[in-house]
Structures are given as structure tokens and as C-alpha cells.
Design a protein around this motif. Structure first.
Motif, PDB file in Angstrom:
ATOM      1  N   LEU A 396      -3.670  -2.805   4.222  1.00  0.00           N
ATOM      2  CA  LEU A 396      -3.830  -3.621   5.441  1.00  0.00           C
ATOM      3  C   LEU A 396      -2.822  -3.212   6.509  1.00  0.00           C
ATOM      4  N   LEU A 397      -1.630  -2.770   6.053  1.00  0.00           N
ATOM      5  CA  LEU A 397      -0.506  -2.525   6.963  1.00  0.00           C
ATOM      6  C   LEU A 397      -0.368  -1.060   7.366  1.00  0.00           C
ATOM      7  N   SER A 398      -1.350  -0.232   6.970  1.00  0.00           N
ATOM      8  CA  SER A 398      -1.254   1.207   7.229  1.00  0.00           C
ATOM      9  C   SER A 398      -2.073   1.611   8.448  1.00  0.00           C
ATOM     10  N   ARG A 399      -1.870   2.866   8.848  1.00  0.00           N
ATOM     11  CA  ARG A 399      -2.702   3.424   9.927  1.00  0.00           C
ATOM     12  C   ARG A 399      -4.018   3.946   9.367  1.00  0.00           C
ATOM     13  N   GLU A 400      -3.983   4.428   8.128  1.00  0.00           N
ATOM     14  CA  GLU A 400      -5.185   4.947   7.462  1.00  0.00           C
ATOM     15  C   GLU A 400      -5.433   4.115   6.206  1.00  0.00           C
ATOM     16  N   PRO A 401      -6.683   3.981   5.761  1.00  0.00           N
ATOM     17  CA  PRO A 401      -6.988   3.167   4.576  1.00  0.00           C
ATOM     18  C   PRO A 401      -6.246   3.647   3.332  1.00  0.00           C
ATOM     19  N   ILE A 402      -6.090   2.742   2.385  1.00  0.00           N
ATOM     20  CA  ILE A 402      -5.515   3.093   1.079  1.00  0.00           C
ATOM     21  C   ILE A 402      -6.545   2.784   0.009  1.00  0.00           C
ATOM     22  N   GLU A 403      -6.735   3.734  -0.873  1.00  0.00           N
ATOM     23  CA  GLU A 403      -7.626   3.530  -2.021  1.00  0.00           C
ATOM     24  C   GLU A 403      -6.770   3.003  -3.175  1.00  0.00           C
ATOM     25  N   VAL A 404      -7.069   1.784  -3.652  1.00  0.00           N
ATOM     26  CA  VAL A 404      -6.317   1.236  -4.787  1.00  0.00           C
ATOM     27  C   VAL A 404      -7.106   1.564  -6.054  1.00  0.00           C
ATOM     28  N   ARG A 405      -6.549   2.443  -6.863  1.00  0.00           N
ATOM     29  CA  ARG A 405      -7.250   2.842  -8.087  1.00  0.00           C
ATOM     30  C   ARG A 405      -6.952   1.823  -9.189  1.00  0.00           C
ATOM     31  N   GLY A 406      -7.999   1.378  -9.868  1.00  0.00           N
ATOM     32  CA  GLY A 406      -7.805   0.403 -10.954  1.00  0.00           C
ATOM     33  C   GLY A 406      -7.538  -0.993 -10.416  1.00  0.00           C
ATOM     34  N   ALA A 407      -8.137  -1.289  -9.243  1.00  0.00           N
ATOM     35  CA  ALA A 407      -7.873  -2.581  -8.578  1.00  0.00           C
ATOM     36  C   ALA A 407      -8.407  -3.776  -9.370  1.00  0.00           C
ATOM     37  N   ASP A 408      -9.342  -3.516 -10.290  1.00  0.00           N
ATOM     38  CA  ASP A 408      -9.945  -4.626 -11.062  1.00  0.00           C
ATOM     39  C   ASP A 408      -8.917  -5.438 -11.834  1.00  0.00           C
ATOM     40  N   CYS A 409      -7.759  -4.839 -12.115  1.00  0.00           N
ATOM     41  CA  CYS A 409      -6.778  -5.568 -12.932  1.00  0.00           C
ATOM     42  C   CYS A 409      -6.207  -6.786 -12.202  1.00  0.00           C
TER      43      CYS A 409
END
Ligand code: S3P
Length: 427
Positions: A396-409
Motif C-alpha cells: 500500500l505504501l510503495s510506488r510499485e505493487p508488491i506481490e505477497v507470496r504465501g499470503a493465505d497464511c
């Protein structure tokens, strides 16, 4: 899960019921005499492990969504199931339940997932053995076997400020005939167990960092409203503070003073948080919070403060990264034995996002730069719910998106986290 940059957060949130309180309510209800009613239950993978555990031990559980009813088996009424008790990812479950099982007849085997099987259990096995229980671990880890028996009271000087260790010993103390059981901590940890035991009619004395329980004949059933989880509210506190133009209200948040270190640290950094509508729920202080964005200045988190924001230190590191000046945390070596090594996983995640952070044996040093993070990277949650949430906020706080791997946890503590966050984002 790809998290796009946000402009601000706006809206109203009611976070799920407190995880620590939900675990404890289920465990005490299982050994109470009669039917308990737990309203506002914090449903998550962790607390559902506790529901399954107490059911397998002979408590009768009726799951009515937001409300859970438990017909208790009585203080000494739990019986070993045919197979091992699966504690999943839940450190609170394996450690607190062991204290209760030390007072039951029979041999109980407790297992957990990959992460839980790497977390230290000698810290509870040692005091339980001093009380007379037989406890076997595999090199200090799960699988764990507890043989209950006659327990004796102890005065235990815990080497760690850990509510899980303290609670385990106090729960075993209910069964330790002949006198009070006392735990002395290096610094006070969360006191939900002491509060709830008192609510169930046990004799408890709290003089932090000392807690004492007397042996009990029976526990009264509980009827309680679980407060909203401060640790689930914390990501919203951080994001609304850091995203300019944000305005967020969080309703019914538990504000037990042994849990709200992050609130005080944020305030000291310049956050704008109003606390109103203070009330009590389930023997705990609760209030509504209103957060508007603010510029932050650096601060140091001292060792004595650490237990009061232990689960929020990853979020503190993010706030420090966007504050004016250099910040740090000392005395947080306990972070290394959480769902992941959080000194390592926080450093890795934030560095990937462009933060200047370095790890130390017992904390972090962070160079604050009040500007958007670089982003445009993959952050691995490392199977740790709080790191997945940290990665999401960094996005949310970045200039470019972040992919969160394993976000289901995130489901370990807050299954609806991404949906709620998405509903608040202004782009
Ligand atoms: C908890 C205590 C803390 C905390 C954990 C929940 C509890 O662990 O990190 O998420 O419910 O008692 P420690 O007591 O081991 O520090």
C-alpha cells in the motif's frame, strides 16, 4: 496476492475477537463445571485448532458462528483421545494446554505443523517437571508428551517474559495441592489468563511482574464478550497513520494495557489516535479508536517495552522506516522464536521493499525516510501471518505493487484481512 499502492484508508472496521482471549476462553471453558458462552469468538485457523483440541479431550462444543458454547468436562475431567492432539500453528494452544493436561489423568501427545514443531517447548517442560509432571519433548520441540499426575506448587522465576510460559505454569497451579504457585517474569507480559481465571472464580493475585494462583476445586463457567484483537487492529493503525489523508475508525478494540505498547509507541512518534467510548468486555478494557494520518518521528523501543508490543514489532519496523530519523528495537530476541524468525523475516521483507534496515541479535536498526517505498518486488510471508500483513502494508505504501507470496497464511489469525483492507483503500 498482489497489493497495489494506495492513496489513503477510509472507513470503519470491527476487527475479529482477540486470539489470545479466544484460546483462553475455550481452554478454561473446557475445564469449567457447566456451560460457558463465548460471544464475539475470534474465528481463525489458530482458535479452530483449540476448538478441535478441547472437543477431542471430551468437552462438548457447539459452534454457532459468532458464539461458541462449551459444556465443560470439569477441572479434572479431560480424557486422552485415541491419537495425538493437533495444535496446528498455535503456540498459545500447545503451551497453555500442556499446563492443563499436567493436572489430568493419562498420557497426552501434542503435535503441531512444521513451524510449531520448530518452536521452543523446553521453556514450559522445565517448570512442569519441577511441579511433578512428566513431560517429554524431541530435543525441546514437539511432538510433546505430557503425563499428568499429582502436582506440587512452585515459585518459578521465568527466564523469559512470556505470557505463554506464565499461563502454562499458572494453569498447572490450579492442580498443585498444598499452596500457591507463583511466576516471576523479567518484565510483565499479557495478563489475560490471570483476569479470566479470576472471572471463573479462581483465587489469583496480580502484582506485575509477579502472578500467583491458588489450587482450585472447580471453575465456574464463563459468559463473556471477547474484545476485538488489538493485534489485528494494529495493521490498520499503522496503515492509516502512514497513508496521508486517511481517516479510520476501529470499533470495540481490546485495550488491555499489557497489549497496547504499539499504541503508545506510535503516539510517541507523533501518531494521531483518539480513544473514545471506553468500556469493559470479558473482564478486559475495550474502546473505539479514530486514526488520522500523521508524520512520524523516530524512536527507540526499550527492552522493558518489548513484551507489550511483541506481535506488533514488525509493524513498528515499517512505521520507523517511514519516520524522520533513525529508530531501533533492543531486547527483542523472543522475535527469533515466533511463527518465523521475525528478526530475520522482517529485515528480509522490508529490505526487499527498499527499506534501510539492519538486524541485530535482539532487534533492528532502521533508517527512516519519509517517502514512499520502492516496491515492485515479491515479499515471501515465510508461512508467518504477521509477515504477510507486513508485506501487504508495504505494498500500500510503495510506488510499485508488491506481490505477497504465501499470503493465505493470514488465516492463522485474521481470515478476512485482505477483504477488509481492500474495502478501506482509496486509490
Ligand atoms: C501470546 C503470547 C505471546 C504472543 C503470542 C500470543 C499469548 O507469546 O507473541 O502471539 O496468547 O499468550 P509469548 O508469550 O511466548 O511471548
Amino acid at each position: 496476492m498482489k497489493v497495489e499502492p494506495a492513496v489513503s484508508l477510509r472507513g470503519d472496521v470491527a476487527v475479529p475477537g482477540d486470539k489470545s482471549v479466544s484460546h483462553r476462553a475455550l481452554l478454561l471453558a473446557a475445564i469449567a463445571d457447566g456451560e460457558s458462552e463465548i460471544r464475539g469468538f475470534g474465528r481463525s485457523a489458530d482458535t479452530l485448532s483449540t476448538v478441535a483440541a478441547i472437543a477431542s479431550l471430551g468437552a462438548s462444543v457447539s459452534d454457532e458462528g459468532d458464539t461458541i458454547r462449551v459444556a465443560g468436562a470439569g477441572l479434572r475431567g479431560l480424557r486422552a483421545p485415541a491419537g495425538p492432539i493437533d495444535c496446528g500453528n498455535a503456540g498459545t494452544l500447545i503451551r497453555l494446554l500442556s499446563g492443563i493436561l499436567a493436572g489430568q489423568d493419562g498420557r497426552f501427545e501434542l503435535v503441531g505443523d512444521e513451524s510449531l514443531s520448530h518452536r521452543p517447548l523446553e521453556r514450559i517442560a522445565a517448570p512442569l517437571r519441577l511441579m511433578g509432571a512428566s513431560v517429554e519433548t524431541v530435543d525441546g520441540h514437539a511432538p510433546l508428551a505430557v503425563c499428568g499426575g499429582k502436582l506440587r506448587p512452585i515459585r518459578y522465576e521465568s527466564p523469559v517474559a512470556s505470557a505463554q510460559v506464565k499461563s502454562c505454569v499458572l494453569l498447572a497451579g490450579l492442580y498443585a495441592a498444598g499452596g500457591p504457585t507463583t511466576v516471576v517474569e523479567p518484565a510483565p507480559s499479557r495478563d489475560h489468563t490471570e483476569r479470566m481465571l479470576a472471572g471463573a472464580g479462581a483465587r489469583v493475585e496480580r502484582r506485575p511482574p509477579v502472578a500467583t494462583v491458588w489450587p482450585a476445586e472447580r471453575l465456574s463457567p464463563l459468559s463473556l464478550d471477547v474484545p476485538g484483537d488489538f493485534s489485528s487492529a494494529a495493521p490498520f493503525l499503522a496503515a492509516a497513520t502512514l497513508l496521508p489523508g486517511s481517516e479510520l475508525r476501529l470499533h470495540g478494540v481490546g485495550l488491555n494495557p499489557t497489549r497496547t505498547g504499539f499504541l503508545h509507541v506510535l503516539e510517541r512518534m507523533g501518531a494521531r489516535i483518539s480513544v473514545y467510548n471506553r468500556r469493559q468486555a470479558g473482564g478486559e478494557p475495550v474502546a473505539d479508536l479514530e486514526i488520522t494520518s500523521a508524520e512520524l518521528v523516530a524512536t527507540e523501543v526499550a527492552p522493558a517495552e518489548v513484551p507489550l508490543l511483541i506481535d506488533e514489532l514488525p509493524l513498528f519496523a515499517l512505521c520507523a522506516a517511514l519516520a524522520h530519523g533513525d529508530s531501533g528495537v533492543r531486547g527483542a530476541q523472543e522475535l527469533r522464536v515466533k511463527e518465523s524468525d521475525r528478526v530475520e523475516s522482517v529485515t528480509r521483507a522490508l529490505r526487499a521493499a527498499g527499506v534501510r534496515i539492519s538486524d541485530t541479535a535482539d532487534g533492528f536498526r532502521i533508517r527512516g525516510v519519509p517517502a514512499r517505498l520502492r516496491g515492485g518486488v515479491v515479499v515471501d510471508a515465510a508461512g508467518d501471518h504477521r509477515i504477510a500483513m507486513l508485506g501487504a502494508l508495504a505494498g500500500l505504501l510503495s510506488r510499485e505493487p508488491i506481490e505477497v507470496r504465501g499470503a493465505d497464511c493470514v488465516a492463522v489469525s485474521y481470515p478476512g484481512f485482505f477483504d477488509v483492507l481492500g474495502s478501506l483503500v482509496v486509490r
